[in-house]
Design an enzyme around this catalytic site. Structure first.
Site, PDB file in Angstrom:
ATOM      1  N   CYS A 176      -6.347  -7.191 -11.427  1.00  0.00           N
ATOM      2  CA  CYS A 176      -6.120  -6.220 -10.348  1.00  0.00           C
ATOM      3  C   CYS A 176      -6.794  -4.908 -10.755  1.00  0.00           C
ATOM      4  O   CYS A 176      -7.405  -4.218  -9.933  1.00  0.00           O
ATOM      5  CB  CYS A 176      -4.641  -5.933 -10.152  1.00  0.00           C
ATOM      6  SG  CYS A 176      -3.603  -7.366  -9.953  1.00  0.00           S
ATOM      7  N   HIS A 180      -8.799  -1.583  -9.201  1.00  0.00           N
ATOM      8  CA  HIS A 180      -7.798  -0.563  -8.862  1.00  0.00           C
ATOM      9  C   HIS A 180      -7.439   0.371 -10.010  1.00  0.00           C
ATOM     10  O   HIS A 180      -6.290   0.795 -10.112  1.00  0.00           O
ATOM     11  CB  HIS A 180      -6.526  -1.239  -8.326  1.00  0.00           C
ATOM     12  CG  HIS A 180      -6.681  -1.826  -6.959  1.00  0.00           C
ATOM     13  ND1 HIS A 180      -6.807  -1.058  -5.831  1.00  0.00           N
ATOM     14  CD2 HIS A 180      -6.734  -3.116  -6.535  1.00  0.00           C
ATOM     15  CE1 HIS A 180      -6.922  -1.851  -4.769  1.00  0.00           C
ATOM     16  NE2 HIS A 180      -6.894  -3.102  -5.166  1.00  0.00           N
ATOM     17  N   ARG A 224      -0.325  -9.471   1.431  1.00  0.00           N
ATOM     18  CA  ARG A 224      -1.384  -8.633   0.846  1.00  0.00           C
ATOM     19  C   ARG A 224      -1.657  -9.042  -0.609  1.00  0.00           C
ATOM     20  O   ARG A 224      -2.807  -9.210  -1.015  1.00  0.00           O
ATOM     21  CB  ARG A 224      -0.947  -7.166   0.947  1.00  0.00           C
ATOM     22  CG  ARG A 224      -1.878  -6.135   0.361  1.00  0.00           C
ATOM     23  CD  ARG A 224      -3.239  -6.147   0.969  1.00  0.00           C
ATOM     24  NE  ARG A 224      -4.185  -6.891   0.166  1.00  0.00           N
ATOM     25  CZ  ARG A 224      -5.464  -7.086   0.456  1.00  0.00           C
ATOM     26  NH1 ARG A 224      -5.983  -6.593   1.564  1.00  0.00           N
ATOM     27  NH2 ARG A 224      -6.247  -7.771  -0.313  1.00  0.00           N
ATOM     28  N   CYS A 228      -4.947 -10.619  -2.545  1.00  0.00           N
ATOM     29  CA  CYS A 228      -5.586 -10.022  -3.730  1.00  0.00           C
ATOM     30  C   CYS A 228      -5.891 -11.119  -4.751  1.00  0.00           C
ATOM     31  O   CYS A 228      -6.965 -11.143  -5.346  1.00  0.00           O
ATOM     32  CB  CYS A 228      -4.690  -8.974  -4.374  1.00  0.00           C
ATOM     33  SG  CYS A 228      -4.574  -7.440  -3.432  1.00  0.00           S
TER      34      CYS A 228
END
Lengths: 267, 103
Positions: A176, A180, A224, A228
């Site tokens: 992730c 991010h 969501r 991802c």
């Protein structure tokens, strides 16, 4: 009157293109577009459906969800979502909104959780669950996100979530954090919040669940996060599994204190 | 049976602003499903808004309007507590009518 309608539509079309046209380089900004959409956010239709579902006796036990305890007492919806995920003594688990609602649907209505876990997004009982989510989160709009990280079980999930956030996996060896953990990054025109910072985490957490205008779908945070993982080209997580809840605790906990803007509206 | 609309209507200085959110698939008839079959057209064709019994808006909708349409308009007149009725009909003959009191 038709002419006036046409004129309004034309005005809207011009207004929609202007943020793009006026944007230079990396300053692609959809905030103005989003602001226009927010006034008629179709998530409200889901919210109405969810409210109806909350009050309707359903399932093998023919019961409503009005006794469902989302953490602020049986039946209390107001402000409940802003304090989730949290630890629940009755299930001895840290649960997010989806897993808690799923628990209530099974415990009170007799709707088996397996049906939701093995189901598909936007369909059947999982689709109904999303409508319930829309209803519950709307009643936390404007409330500060308040995750109780002092609880050892919640803190444990937070730490697990941070590990999962940084865990590189899949065909592209992505975590992730690959997308991010820096400021000012984007994929195509979508700005990526920097979730390692409280502002970024709050941005991510407080803007989902949301209605996506481009596909006319309402996506919950579970949906969501699942996407991802899919975009990461790795194994897709089981619905409402611990890793999804841990990531939620990490994001929500880091964003503590920020204002929830649910339900969001996305391009 | 179609799902309810969300209608908000507020009167201010003799002008009423109405905002309507409709729940409708608005299929254009141009799209195909995963097996390649055409998804039949299904969209709102006509919409009317009535203040008490006075027609204040008549609109023709078509397949270019988005899923779950949002419509905002203003009309002269209207006072707090007055009745406002919004109705639509689609190309399959389905219809929906919802009523609110002007706030």
């Amino acid at each position: 009157m038709r002419r006036q309608l046409l004129f309004t539509a034309l005005g809207a079309a011009i207004a929609l293109t202007s943020p793009l046209a006026g944007a230079a380089g990396d300053e692609l900004n959809f905030d103005a577009y989003r602001e226009m959409l927010a006034d008629g956010n179709p998530a409200e239709l889901l919210e109405m459906e969810g409210e109806e579902l909350w009050r309707t006796a359903r399932g093998p036990k023919n019961a409503t969800l009005e006794q469902c305890d989302l953490g602020r007492g049986p039946g209390v919806v107001e402000g409940a979502a802003a304090q989730l995920p949290r630890y629940f003594a009755d299930t001895d688990k840290v649960q997010d909104l989806e897993s808690r609602l799923m628990h209530c649907m099974e415990a009170q209505q007799g709707i088996p959780s397996a049906e939701i876990i093995n189901g598909q997004f936007l369909k059947g009982e999982r689709g109904k669950l999303a409508a319930l989510v829309a209803y519950v989160v709307t009643h936390s709009k404007g409330k500060p996100i308040a995750i109780d990280l002092s609880h050892p079980r919640v803190k444990e999930m937070y730490d697990m979530g941070e590990r999962a956030f940084r865990y590189r996996t899949g065909a592209m060896d992505f975590a992730c954090s690959s997308c991010h953990s820096q400021d000012g990054k984007r994929i195509r025109a979508t700005q990526l919040p920097n979730i390692t910072k409280p502002e970024g985490a709050a941005e991510g957490w407080s803007s989902w669940p949301a209605y996506r205008v481009s596909n006319s779908q309402f996506w919950t945070m579970q949906h969501r996060l699942w996407d991802c993982f899919r975009q990461q080209r790795t194994a897709e997580p089981v619905f409402a599994s611990d890793v999804t809840i841990a990531l939620s605790v990490f994001m929500a906990g880091k964003g503590n204190g920020a204002e929830a803007r649910w339900p969001g509206v996305k391009r | 049976m179609a799902s309810p609309m969300r209608i908000r209507a507020a009167a201010k200085d003799g002008v009423t602003e109405v905002r309507v959110l409709m729940s409708h698939v608005m299929e254009t008839g141009q799209r195909k499903d995963s097996s390649g079959a055409v998804i039949p057209a299904h969209f709102i064709t006509e919409l009317t808004a009535k203040h008490n019994d006075r027609l204040v808006l008549a609109a023709e909708f078509g397949p270019s309007v988005s899923t779950n349409p949002y419509l905002a308009f203003k009309f002269a007149g209207g006072a707090k507590g007055d009745k406002l009725v919004v109705s639509w009909v689609d190309n399959k003959g389905d219809s929906r009518s919802d009523e609110v009191q002007i706030a």
